[in-house]
Write a protein that holds these residues in place. Structure first.
Motif, PDB file in Angstrom:
ATOM      1  N   ALA A 110       3.141 -11.522   2.767  1.00  0.00           N
ATOM      2  CA  ALA A 110       2.263 -12.607   2.348  1.00  0.00           C
ATOM      3  C   ALA A 110       2.987 -13.417   1.298  1.00  0.00           C
ATOM      4  O   ALA A 110       3.801 -12.886   0.532  1.00  0.00           O
ATOM      5  N   GLY A 111       2.705 -14.700   1.262  1.00  0.00           N
ATOM      6  CA  GLY A 111       3.326 -15.554   0.265  1.00  0.00           C
ATOM      7  C   GLY A 111       4.838 -15.457   0.292  1.00  0.00           C
ATOM      8  O   GLY A 111       5.468 -15.628   1.343  1.00  0.00           O
ATOM      9  N   LEU A 112       5.438 -15.133  -0.842  1.00  0.00           N
ATOM     10  CA  LEU A 112       6.887 -15.085  -0.966  1.00  0.00           C
ATOM     11  C   LEU A 112       7.462 -13.686  -0.807  1.00  0.00           C
ATOM     12  O   LEU A 112       8.680 -13.510  -0.884  1.00  0.00           O
ATOM     13  N   LEU A 113       6.606 -12.700  -0.576  1.00  0.00           N
ATOM     14  CA  LEU A 113       7.055 -11.316  -0.619  1.00  0.00           C
ATOM     15  C   LEU A 113       6.719 -10.563   0.661  1.00  0.00           C
ATOM     16  O   LEU A 113       5.801 -10.931   1.399  1.00  0.00           O
ATOM     17  N   GLU A 114       7.479  -9.507   0.871  1.00  0.00           N
ATOM     18  CA  GLU A 114       7.283  -8.636   2.022  1.00  0.00           C
ATOM     19  C   GLU A 114       6.997  -7.224   1.518  1.00  0.00           C
ATOM     20  O   GLU A 114       7.517  -6.804   0.476  1.00  0.00           O
ATOM     21  N   ALA A 115       6.167  -6.496   2.261  1.00  0.00           N
ATOM     22  CA  ALA A 115       5.892  -5.113   1.887  1.00  0.00           C
ATOM     23  C   ALA A 115       7.199  -4.339   1.797  1.00  0.00           C
ATOM     24  O   ALA A 115       8.089  -4.488   2.626  1.00  0.00           O
ATOM     25  N   GLY A 116       7.304  -3.515   0.784  1.00  0.00           N
ATOM     26  CA  GLY A 116       8.532  -2.799   0.488  1.00  0.00           C
ATOM     27  C   GLY A 116       9.309  -3.410  -0.656  1.00  0.00           C
ATOM     28  O   GLY A 116      10.182  -2.760  -1.242  1.00  0.00           O
ATOM     29  N   ASP A 117       9.012  -4.666  -1.002  1.00  0.00           N
ATOM     30  CA  ASP A 117       9.683  -5.322  -2.131  1.00  0.00           C
ATOM     31  C   ASP A 117       9.175  -4.750  -3.459  1.00  0.00           C
ATOM     32  O   ASP A 117       8.024  -4.306  -3.568  1.00  0.00           O
ATOM     33  N   ARG A 118      10.040  -4.819  -4.472  1.00  0.00           N
ATOM     34  CA  ARG A 118       9.601  -4.548  -5.842  1.00  0.00           C
ATOM     35  C   ARG A 118       8.554  -5.581  -6.218  1.00  0.00           C
ATOM     36  O   ARG A 118       8.719  -6.772  -5.973  1.00  0.00           O
ATOM     37  N   ALA A 119       7.450  -5.129  -6.809  1.00  0.00           N
ATOM     38  CA  ALA A 119       6.411  -6.053  -7.264  1.00  0.00           C
ATOM     39  C   ALA A 119       6.874  -6.713  -8.562  1.00  0.00           C
ATOM     40  O   ALA A 119       7.093  -6.024  -9.560  1.00  0.00           O
ATOM     41  N   PRO A 120       7.058  -8.050  -8.577  1.00  0.00           N
ATOM     42  CA  PRO A 120       7.570  -8.713  -9.780  1.00  0.00           C
ATOM     43  C   PRO A 120       6.534  -8.730 -10.904  1.00  0.00           C
ATOM     44  O   PRO A 120       5.338  -8.564 -10.690  1.00  0.00           O
ATOM     45  N   ASP A 121       7.029  -8.947 -12.103  1.00  0.00           N
ATOM     46  CA  ASP A 121       6.156  -9.187 -13.244  1.00  0.00           C
ATOM     47  C   ASP A 121       5.684 -10.637 -13.176  1.00  0.00           C
ATOM     48  O   ASP A 121       6.150 -11.436 -12.350  1.00  0.00           O
ATOM     49  N   GLY A 122       4.791 -10.998 -14.042  1.00  0.00           N
ATOM     50  CA  GLY A 122       4.299 -12.369 -14.095  1.00  0.00           C
ATOM     51  C   GLY A 122       3.041 -12.425 -14.931  1.00  0.00           C
ATOM     52  O   GLY A 122       2.536 -11.404 -15.420  1.00  0.00           O
ATOM     53  N   SER A 123       2.516 -13.611 -15.076  1.00  0.00           N
ATOM     54  CA  SER A 123       1.284 -13.785 -15.826  1.00  0.00           C
ATOM     55  C   SER A 123       0.101 -13.343 -14.973  1.00  0.00           C
ATOM     56  O   SER A 123       0.026 -13.653 -13.788  1.00  0.00           O
ATOM     57  N   ALA A 124      -0.803 -12.625 -15.597  1.00  0.00           N
ATOM     58  CA  ALA A 124      -2.042 -12.233 -14.919  1.00  0.00           C
ATOM     59  C   ALA A 124      -3.212 -13.040 -15.458  1.00  0.00           C
ATOM     60  O   ALA A 124      -4.354 -12.593 -15.448  1.00  0.00           O
ATOM     61  N   GLY A 125      -2.921 -14.252 -15.905  1.00  0.00           N
ATOM     62  CA  GLY A 125      -3.957 -15.109 -16.451  1.00  0.00           C
ATOM     63  C   GLY A 125      -4.519 -14.532 -17.731  1.00  0.00           C
ATOM     64  O   GLY A 125      -3.791 -14.099 -18.628  1.00  0.00           O
ATOM     65  N   GLY A 126      -5.828 -14.460 -17.815  1.00  0.00           N
ATOM     66  CA  GLY A 126      -6.466 -13.920 -19.007  1.00  0.00           C
ATOM     67  C   GLY A 126      -6.298 -12.428 -19.164  1.00  0.00           C
ATOM     68  O   GLY A 126      -6.657 -11.863 -20.201  1.00  0.00           O
ATOM     69  N   SER A 127      -5.722 -11.775 -18.135  1.00  0.00           N
ATOM     70  CA  SER A 127      -5.540 -10.324 -18.190  1.00  0.00           C
ATOM     71  C   SER A 127      -4.187  -9.916 -18.743  1.00  0.00           C
ATOM     72  O   SER A 127      -3.825  -8.739 -18.692  1.00  0.00           O
ATOM     73  N   GLY A 128      -3.412 -10.864 -19.253  1.00  0.00           N
ATOM     74  CA  GLY A 128      -2.102 -10.543 -19.822  1.00  0.00           C
ATOM     75  C   GLY A 128      -1.001 -10.572 -18.783  1.00  0.00           C
ATOM     76  O   GLY A 128      -0.914 -11.486 -17.972  1.00  0.00           O
ATOM     77  N   ARG A 129      -0.142  -9.572 -18.787  1.00  0.00           N
ATOM     78  CA  ARG A 129       0.997  -9.501 -17.885  1.00  0.00           C
ATOM     79  C   ARG A 129       0.671  -8.582 -16.709  1.00  0.00           C
ATOM     80  O   ARG A 129      -0.064  -7.604 -16.830  1.00  0.00           O
ATOM     81  N   LEU A 130       1.274  -8.890 -15.553  1.00  0.00           N
ATOM     82  CA  LEU A 130       1.070  -8.051 -14.377  1.00  0.00           C
ATOM     83  C   LEU A 130       1.565  -6.633 -14.617  1.00  0.00           C
ATOM     84  O   LEU A 130       0.914  -5.659 -14.225  1.00  0.00           O
TER      85      LEU A 130
END
Length: 474
Positions: free
Chosen positions: A378-398
């Motif tokens: 889905a989107g830019l990623l494929e299952a099996g990829d490392r899940a990147p960090d990023g902003s989680a909006g009001g929830s802080g960091r992923l």
């Protein structure tokens, strides 16, 4: 700790090295009963595996020891070459990158192996676990319900046993699992932890001395007054006595023997690359050096070992506590053995000068796209990829949301209806700001890899059931 305290456990871990301790920490935070046994009377005392790659730093953050790693470690120093007692110029052997939104660590970190183990041991005790020292493994028997391990201190019954007892693994030999490999360098190598007079050598660089006798390096170990000495020995066997180490330094650098004020630990080995034929035999698993032995070039051994533990821990937890099928444990060998083979090849090529240290050594690009637990994209990623960090909006960091023993169902820039189940085992998070993901749904495994991905929830419930998850779509 006394063996009388634990005669039966969920998982018996043989070996208190980095992989064994990391696995014990991961199991303890899941509530899995585990016992670590170690034949030595104490933790390993040397600096041996001192390089911690960016991906492993992410793992250590998740295990709850990131602050200690930052406090006691430091960036790998820039190299400084020497000839005839004169500096020849800086030589940086590493790829260094600034942190990004998706990758919070961009350069290798150094910390002596004894410190890494000490930090993990302290964390294990904090989680309620412990290590039984001076308890050597001597044999085992298996049946359909578990493993009975024989130790010099008695017997332990466990549902599963993990061999994390090093390259000369007694458990692996007991199981007659072959370990095929090659000698990477016919010359032995001496490794030692030494203290050097402050006025004799600065601690700002990784000092490199090269002559007809081979390469000798002195790397300052952060958080200590010590240097790690690594020296090729092309003729004869290394003299690992304090006098022999001092004489070697004096013969091959501009330093005198008296400049080496203390030799704290020393060892010799022949760089070798080897891979076990399989990582599982019944209810016994191989992890770390028991499964794969690397040349130290490129700093892949300890890192691959810790990530073995990170892959296996959540799977054992799902089977032992949440009813996942035994088939989930088969995926440990299927996912980790190809990764270990890839890292062995990388280490060997770097050792022989056929490849430079670069992006591959960081281990951020490793994944399981071809593995049995990867489903969809889905989107830019494929299952099996490392899940990147990023902003989680009001929830802080992923990464902050992912931290812990749970799965995370991440919905990015989509209003698709999600399961109502949102408990301790699966947490649900919506965000509009995760640029590295694109749009879609992503089920992030506890080890930080995407297991399932899709544009809607079609197939998600069936996939989750394979992992022992019961998602409620009511």
């Amino acid at each position: 700790m006394e063996l009388n305290d634990v005669k039966e456990t969920g998982v018996l871990i043989v070996g208190a090295g980095p992989s064994g301790l990391a696995l014990a920490c991961d199991l303890a935070r899941r509530g899995v009963r585990a016992l670590v046994v170690e034949q030595a009377p104490s933790l390993f005392p040397g600096s041996r595996g001192k390089g911690i790659q960016p991906r492993t730093r992410e793992v250590l953050d998740d295990l709850g020891v990131g602050d200690a790693v930052r406090e006691h470690g430091g960036p790998a120093p820039v190299g400084m070459t020497w000839k005839d007692g004169e500096r020849q110029g800086a030589y940086d052997m590493f790829r260094r990158a600034a942190p990004t939104e998706a990758e919070p660590y961009g350069e290798p970190w150094t910390m002596p192996q004894w410190r890494t183990q000490e930090i993990l041991f302290d964390r294990l005790r904090e989680l309620g676990g412990d290590v039984l020292f001076s308890a050597a493994f001597t044999g085992l028997s298996q049946d359909d319900d578990g493993v009975t391990a024989r130790l010099t201190t008695g017997e332990v019954r466990a549902s599963y046993l993990v061999a994390a007892d090093g390259g000369r693994s007694t458990v692996r030999r007991t199981l007659s699992i072959a370990m095929e490999g090659e000698t990477v360098d016919p010359s032995p190598t001496l490794v030692a932890d030494v203290r050097i007079e402050e006025a004799a050598l600065d601690r700002l660089n990784w000092h490199i001395f090269l002559d007809e006798a081979g390469m000798l390096t002195l790397c300052p170990l952060p958080g200590t007054p010590d240097f790690q000495l690594v020296a090729q020995v092309k003729e004869g066997s290394p003299d690992t006595t304090p006098e022999g180490v001092r004489a070697l330094v004096a013969a091959r650098t501009h330093l005198s023997a008296d400049d080496v004020t203390e030799v704290r630990w020393s060892s010799d080995f022949r760089p070798r690359a080897a891979l076990a034929d399989r990582f599982r035999e019944g209810r016994v698993f191989l992890a770390g050096d028991a499964a794969h032995v690397h040349s130290p070039a490129g700093g892949q051994g300890l890192n691959t070992s810790v990530q073995d533990a990170y892959n296996l821990g959540w799977k054992l937890g799902q089977v032992l506590l949440h009813g996942a099928p035994d088939a989930l444990l088969e995926t440990y060998d299927q996912e980790r053995r190809p990764v270990a083979a890839e890292m062995l090849g990388l280490s060997t090529r770097i050792h022989r000068g056929e490849q430079e240290r670069g992006t591959a050594t960081q281990q951020l690009g490793l994944g399981y796209r071809e593995g049995p637990l990867a489903s969809g994209r889905a989107g830019l990623l494929e299952a099996g990829d490392r899940a990147p960090d990023g902003s989680a909006g009001g929830s802080g960091r992923l990464f902050g949301a992912f931290q812990g023993p749970h799965f995370t169902l991440l919905a990015v820039s989509t209003d698709v209806a999600l399961p109502t189940h949102d408990g301790a085992l699966v947490r649900i998070l919506r965000t509009e700001a995760a640029e590295a993901y694109g749009k879609g749904l992503f089920l992030v495994r506890p080890d930080g890899y995407i297991g399932w991905a899709g544009e809607d929830t079609s197939g998600l419930a069936e996939y989750a059931a394979r992992l022992g998850l019961d998602l409620d779509f009511a």
